[in-house]
Design a protein around this motif. Sequence first.
Motif, PDB file in Angstrom:
ATOM      1  N   THR A   1       0.832  -1.194   0.000  1.00  0.00           N
ATOM      2  CA  THR A   1       0.000   0.000   0.000  1.00  0.00           C
ATOM      3  C   THR A   1       0.872   1.253   0.000  1.00  0.00           C
ATOM      4  O   THR A   1       2.023   1.232   0.465  1.00  0.00           O
ATOM      5  CB  THR A   1      -0.894   0.035   1.241  1.00  0.00           C
TER       6      THR A   1
ATOM      7  N   PRO B   1       2.122   6.965  -3.134  1.00  0.00           N
ATOM      8  CA  PRO B   1       1.586   6.262  -4.299  1.00  0.00           C
ATOM      9  C   PRO B   1       2.582   6.105  -5.442  1.00  0.00           C
ATOM     10  O   PRO B   1       2.479   5.152  -6.221  1.00  0.00           O
ATOM     11  CB  PRO B   1       0.385   7.121  -4.717  1.00  0.00           C
TER      12      PRO B   1
ATOM     13  N   ASP C   1      -1.516   0.699  -5.483  1.00  0.00           N
ATOM     14  CA  ASP C   1      -2.758   1.434  -5.703  1.00  0.00           C
ATOM     15  C   ASP C   1      -3.082   1.528  -7.191  1.00  0.00           C
ATOM     16  O   ASP C   1      -3.948   2.300  -7.595  1.00  0.00           O
ATOM     17  CB  ASP C   1      -2.672   2.828  -5.091  1.00  0.00           C
TER      18      ASP C   1
ATOM     19  N   LYS D   1      -7.715  -7.485  -6.981  1.00  0.00           N
ATOM     20  CA  LYS D   1      -8.500  -6.249  -7.058  1.00  0.00           C
ATOM     21  C   LYS D   1      -9.491  -6.275  -8.234  1.00  0.00           C
ATOM     22  O   LYS D   1      -9.170  -6.799  -9.292  1.00  0.00           O
ATOM     23  CB  LYS D   1      -7.566  -5.049  -7.197  1.00  0.00           C
TER      24      LYS D   1
END
Length: 313
Positions: free
Chosen positions: A260, A267, A273, A313
Amino acid sequence: MRVPRLRSSLLGGAVALALGGSLIMTAAPAAAADLAPKATSSGSALTAMWAWGNPIDPAVDARGEGDPEFAPKALAAFASAHKLKTVYLSVPWAADEGPFSAWLKASITALHKAGVKTVAALGGDPAWADQPDLAATWTRSALAAAPFDAIQFDVEPWVDAAEDELPGIVDKLATMYDAAADEAGSVPVGADLPWWLAAKQSPSGGTLFDALLPHIDSVAIVAFVDHARGDDGIIALAGPAARAASAAKTPFSIGVETDTPAVAGGPAATFGDDSAQLLESETAIVRSTFSKLSGYGGVTVEHLLSWQALIAK
């Protein structure tokens, strides 16, 4: 125990590598002529992974983390599905004591059957740089616990370090690697090293990255960025270290992050992400560049659990 790792955040081309801003690195663009990407080849560029964790019940052993993804069959199935050639499997202190040996032996056997060529014992504690005998002791117990193909160190003592402390830290790491190699015998010793060591000059000549290469048998060049191109991309950042490793005939891979942003340092430092598709496409560009260098072994993913989460995801 999953060892805390240094996370580098990339902001405007500058990489802050120590807490409190005590050590600031500026990205040095790689030479365009020798690192121009060529056409990508088919298949994944991802050939290895860091696997921090274990399936041991913490109620049975305090070192246990109870992660079912680390059961031998589960590890092997994932490695087989992704055609991995190297797995860095985390090994706790005193692994030859308690329930860890049986798990590690079964995991190595399963991973080899799944096509993995190298299963390395992965470990590291910043304190080992100051106490190389501890690294040697860990190495001895890891090899007593299971027949690993290699040893891999992730020791990052530069957190909070000032610029002028780096040469001394590198000297300590060299001593630590040598102490571990004495215990390892014919088993090769590798290390995870950040790209920016190749941008730092050594007082004895060359760079601090160059100074460590004679003490290790392979290197995973850590370049935790979520894009391949540009002055702040993986290719530009890792290029000098990759060329140095190739020139020294030291096998190398390029390390990328999937944890993360909170863990990775922002990021821009992780694919966590983004998407598994972007991870594949950007690392394909990385491969198209670095595969021209001798000793290139692919891209290594940090780490098993976060990579699986990204895929899901």
